[in-house]
Design a protein around this motif. Structure first.
Motif, PDB file in Angstrom:
ATOM      1  N   ALA A 153       1.087  -0.986  -0.046  1.00  0.00           N
ATOM      2  CA  ALA A 153      -0.258   0.118  -0.142  1.00  0.00           C
ATOM      3  C   ALA A 153       0.836   1.413  -0.419  1.00  0.00           C
ATOM      4  O   ALA A 153       0.471   2.186  -0.599  1.00  0.00           O
ATOM      5  CB  ALA A 153      -0.751  -0.421   1.018  1.00  0.00           C
ATOM      6  N   ALA A 154       2.020   1.178   0.623  1.00  0.00           N
ATOM      7  CA  ALA A 154       3.410   2.535   0.639  1.00  0.00           C
ATOM      8  C   ALA A 154       3.509   2.705  -0.612  1.00  0.00           C
ATOM      9  O   ALA A 154       3.543   3.990  -0.755  1.00  0.00           O
ATOM     10  CB  ALA A 154       3.939   2.213   1.443  1.00  0.00           C
ATOM     11  N   MET A 155       3.101   1.960  -1.928  1.00  0.00           N
ATOM     12  CA  MET A 155       3.821   2.523  -3.113  1.00  0.00           C
ATOM     13  C   MET A 155       2.876   3.242  -4.089  1.00  0.00           C
ATOM     14  O   MET A 155       3.130   3.384  -4.953  1.00  0.00           O
ATOM     15  CB  MET A 155       4.061   1.034  -3.953  1.00  0.00           C
ATOM     16  CG  MET A 155       5.290   0.286  -3.375  1.00  0.00           C
ATOM     17  SD  MET A 155       5.376  -1.699  -4.192  1.00  0.00           S
ATOM     18  CE  MET A 155       5.348  -1.283  -5.891  1.00  0.00           C
ATOM     19  N   GLY A 156       0.867   3.043  -3.192  1.00  0.00           N
ATOM     20  CA  GLY A 156       0.645   3.830  -3.883  1.00  0.00           C
ATOM     21  C   GLY A 156      -0.049   2.955  -5.246  1.00  0.00           C
ATOM     22  O   GLY A 156       0.418   1.820  -5.104  1.00  0.00           O
ATOM     23  N   PRO A 157      -1.302   3.595  -5.712  1.00  0.00           N
ATOM     24  CA  PRO A 157      -1.959   2.255  -6.940  1.00  0.00           C
ATOM     25  C   PRO A 157      -0.856   2.065  -7.505  1.00  0.00           C
ATOM     26  O   PRO A 157       0.147   2.807  -7.903  1.00  0.00           O
ATOM     27  CB  PRO A 157      -2.640   2.726  -7.685  1.00  0.00           C
ATOM     28  CG  PRO A 157      -3.416   4.042  -6.225  1.00  0.00           C
ATOM     29  CD  PRO A 157      -1.801   4.369  -5.589  1.00  0.00           C
ATOM     30  N   PHE A 158      -0.355   0.862  -8.563  1.00  0.00           N
ATOM     31  CA  PHE A 158       0.767   0.508  -9.568  1.00  0.00           C
ATOM     32  C   PHE A 158      -0.146  -0.545 -10.383  1.00  0.00           C
ATOM     33  O   PHE A 158      -0.489  -1.514 -10.573  1.00  0.00           O
ATOM     34  CB  PHE A 158       1.394  -0.068  -8.858  1.00  0.00           C
ATOM     35  CG  PHE A 158       1.866  -1.347  -7.949  1.00  0.00           C
ATOM     36  CD1 PHE A 158       1.694  -2.400  -8.652  1.00  0.00           C
ATOM     37  CD2 PHE A 158       1.446  -1.604  -6.242  1.00  0.00           C
ATOM     38  CE1 PHE A 158       1.333  -3.342  -8.139  1.00  0.00           C
ATOM     39  CE2 PHE A 158       1.340  -2.868  -5.834  1.00  0.00           C
ATOM     40  CZ  PHE A 158       1.050  -3.626  -6.531  1.00  0.00           C
ATOM     41  N   TYR A 159       0.878  -0.609 -11.717  1.00  0.00           N
ATOM     42  CA  TYR A 159      -0.239  -1.372 -12.490  1.00  0.00           C
ATOM     43  C   TYR A 159       1.268  -2.289 -12.610  1.00  0.00           C
ATOM     44  O   TYR A 159       2.512  -2.217 -12.697  1.00  0.00           O
ATOM     45  CB  TYR A 159      -0.322  -0.670 -14.544  1.00  0.00           C
ATOM     46  CG  TYR A 159      -0.569  -1.435 -15.282  1.00  0.00           C
ATOM     47  CD1 TYR A 159      -2.012  -2.429 -15.205  1.00  0.00           C
ATOM     48  CD2 TYR A 159       0.587  -1.315 -15.907  1.00  0.00           C
ATOM     49  CE1 TYR A 159      -2.022  -3.178 -16.416  1.00  0.00           C
ATOM     50  CE2 TYR A 159       0.109  -2.624 -17.308  1.00  0.00           C
ATOM     51  CZ  TYR A 159      -0.931  -3.132 -17.176  1.00  0.00           C
ATOM     52  OH  TYR A 159      -1.397  -4.244 -18.560  1.00  0.00           O
TER      53      TYR A 159
END
Length: 292
Positions: free
Chosen positions: A127-133
């Motif tokens: 979650a600390a990375m933020g949304p990602f693909y």
């Protein structure tokens, strides 16, 4: 946004109840984001990953090894999940039509909702990375707590701002579908970190543009976005610019370390897509660097 009665995407893998994630406190996520940002700008990618791992482990230790399995979600969590599914459905409709106009078939991405941490084909996600693909499994990964962190830590809020975040990650899937992402990654693998960062900026700005294109057709079809919400989304683009984040984290910016583009660049490309809806205007790779 006006979403009442709108369909929800069925291409969603909700892993929040699966027990694979660890519960991380919302305030802790904000602190980890800041730590990761500082480490990235001072120690590079390896330092950022170390900070991310250390931060998540510390939060798990503080909060306990808490599984989400069996717990009931709050009304806010349910609303955010429904909202995210509706936005994903809207991107499916918009990009299917655009791809048909190009004589192509659009393959939908899947959205994975998770809590705390998640396993992906691209490695461990947090979650600390933020949304990602992740292009390895063609999935958009989203911990819904990011929307609260975005508001609390960055001062960016509003439903269309949240939708822009999702549409940006879908924008990376569009790049994947068109072969842009794969070619860029091949180039980056044979470059210095500084030169690879420049390619990364062009990728991110194009994803912003694609998010704007989606917004253009979403609003054109449903008249669903107010002027205030558009302003909030543009503010969000500003708040996640590399220069803004670096200045907030360390007091100054280091342009050669930029990976997503400046606030001005991110606003520019998002607004270009949002005002034109013309996918042909979004070739960020053919624009001279001083005109990005």
């Amino acid at each position: 946004m006006k979403l009442n009665g709108r369909r929800e995407s069925t291409h969603v893998d909700d892993r929040r109840r699966g027990g694979s994630g660890k519960k991380v406190a919302g305030g802790g996520i904000g602190a980890i984001i800041l730590a990761v940002a500082i480490a990235y700008f001072t120690q590079g990618k390896e330092g950022a990953f170390r900070a991310l791992t250390d931060g998540v482990q510390q939060q798990i230790a503080l909060n306990g090894n808490v599984s989400t399995e069996g717990r009931k979600f709050t009304q806010e969590e349910d609303s955010l999940a429904k909202f995210s599914k509706q936005i994903l459905a809207s991107t499916e409709d918009v990009w299917t039509q655009i791809f048909q106009q190009m004589g192509k078939e659009y393959n939908y991405p899947e959205m994975v909702l998770y809590t705390g941490s998640v396993q992906t084909s691209c490695g461990n996600g947090s979650a600390a990375m933020g949304p990602f693909y992740c292009s390895g499994d063609q999935c958009v990964y989203l911990d819904l707590s990011f929307f609260s962190s975005m508001q609390e830590e960055l001062g960016a809020s509003g439903e269309f701002a949240n939708a822009y975040v999702i549409a940006h990650e879908v924008g990376h899937h569009i790049q994947d579908e068109l072969g842009i992402l794969g070619r860029a990654h091949q180039q980056m693998a044979n470059m210095s970190q500084e030169e690879a960062n420049k390619i990364s900026v062009r990728l991110e700005l194009q994803a912003d543009f694609f998010a704007g294109v989606w917004g253009y057709y979403e609003d054109k079809t449903f008249d669903s976005v107010s002027d205030k919400e558009i302003a909030e989304a543009i503010k969000c683009a500003h708040q996640i610019g590399d220069n803004y984040l670096q200045e907030q984290a360390r007091g100054y910016a280091v342009p050669e370390s930029f990976t997503h583009g400046t606030s001005e660049q991110r606003m520019k490309w998002f607004k270009l897509g949002l005002t034109t809806g013309d996918i042909n205007r979004g070739d960020t790779f053919s624009v001279p660097e001083n005109r990005l």
